[in-house]
Design an enzyme around this catalytic site. Structure first.
Site, PDB file in Angstrom:
ATOM      1  CB  SER A 144       3.406 -10.832  -5.217  1.00 23.36           C
ATOM      2  OG  SER A 144       3.929 -10.081  -4.145  1.00 23.36           O
ATOM      3  CE1 TYR A 157      -1.235  -7.880  -5.481  1.00 26.51           C
ATOM      4  CE2 TYR A 157       0.279  -8.270  -3.653  1.00 26.51           C
ATOM      5  CZ  TYR A 157       0.059  -8.000  -4.991  1.00 26.51           C
ATOM      6  OH  TYR A 157       1.131  -7.856  -5.846  1.00 26.51           O
TER       7      TYR A 157
END
Ligand code: NAP
Length: 252
Positions: A144, A157
């Site tokens: 990501s 995360y």
């Protein structure tokens, strides 16, 4: 829209692939000729996605696999080998983002879940898959943009996604020369996963303004980048991360 057939005769496993980015990756690889094995936690989602892909003329099977369930991971590999006899491509796409707490306020059980789903499951899946990976095979992890710039609400995360960048380098070395290992780092894509950000008009606008291309990404953008890295067009690329984020700040 796929115009080439780079995966004719190849077998591709894509985890977490019944909707969103994973589904588009499976669709793209399938339209380019791959036999595709899709999976996710819920049988109903698997069945529906298989039907959609079959409707597009794709050779596909679907298997329930929660990526942090050892038995289901083993079954995913076994069923793939029973049906197709080999593995050429593994796309490890599953992730959880169960908390919006700051890192120091994140519960231990949540820290464990983030590590298990976002990092450890990829390692263990590849461990099961590795005896069946062909010479010239390719692994693509899905990280990501948050790997580079963990925001306050997705900090831990983001850190698990940073870990994937290191994992890419380490596995590329370990699995060379027969298997290449690369990563795609998506920017923001309006899927169910990112609903809480992209459905809010003002947050969406802020994100769009952070890109150079003034738009969110699409699942097809991510599929195109993944297919490139998985294909022989990237045959001299391993250990790399491709940021697909419309020019959002990442790294030099
Ligand atoms: P999504 O649209 O919400 O789709 C998630 C898919 O994963 C579904 O098919 C879901 O099906 C399955 N799934 C969820 N947990 C699973 C698990 N533990 N084991 C197996 N399957 C599971 O999500 P997405 O946005 O496409 O996200 C895919 C990947 O892209 C993730 O790694 C995410 O971190 C990354 N990413 C997304 C964005 C974004 O903006 N969307 C940005 C950067 C990175 P079931 O419910 O049936 O399990």
């Amino acid at each position: 829209m796929a115009t080439t057939k780079r995966f004719e005769g190849k077998v591709a496993i894509v985890t977490a692939s019944t909707q969103g980015i994973g589904f588009s990756i499976a669709e793209r690889l399938g339209l380019e000729g791959a036999s595709v094995v899709i999976s996710s936690r819920k049988q109903k989602n698997v069945d529906e996605a298989v039907e959609k892909l079959k409707g597009r003329g794709i050779d596909v099977i679907g298997i329930v696999c929660h990526v942090s369930n050892a038995q289901q991971r083993k079954n995913l590999i076994e069923k793939t080998i029973e049906k197709y006899g080999k593995i050429d491509v593994v796309v490890s796409n599953a992730a959880a983002n169960p908390s919006v707490d700051t890192i120091l306020e994140t519960q231990e059980s949540v820290l464990d879940k983030l590590w298990e789903v976002n990092v450890k499951a990829s390692i263990l899946l590849l461990k099961d898959a590795s005896p069946h990976l062909q010479s010239g095979s390719s692994v693509v992890l899905i990280s990501s943009i948050a790997a580079y710039e963990p925001s306050a609400s997705t900090a831990m995360y983001g850190v698990t996604k940073t870990a994937l960048l290191g994992l890419t380098k380490a596995l590329a070395s370990e699995m060379a020369p027969d298997t290449r290992v690369n990563t795609v780092a998506p920017g923001f894509v309006p899927t169910h996963f990112a609903d809480y950000l992209t459905k809010d008009a003002s947050i969406r606008k802020t994100i769009e303004e952070k890109t150079l291309l003034n738009r969110l990404g699409t699942t097809e953008d991510m599929a195109a980048a993944t297919a490139f890295l998985a294909s022989d067009d990237a045959s001299y690329i391993t250990g790399e991360t491709l940021v697909v984020a419309g020019g959002m700040p990442s790294r030099l």
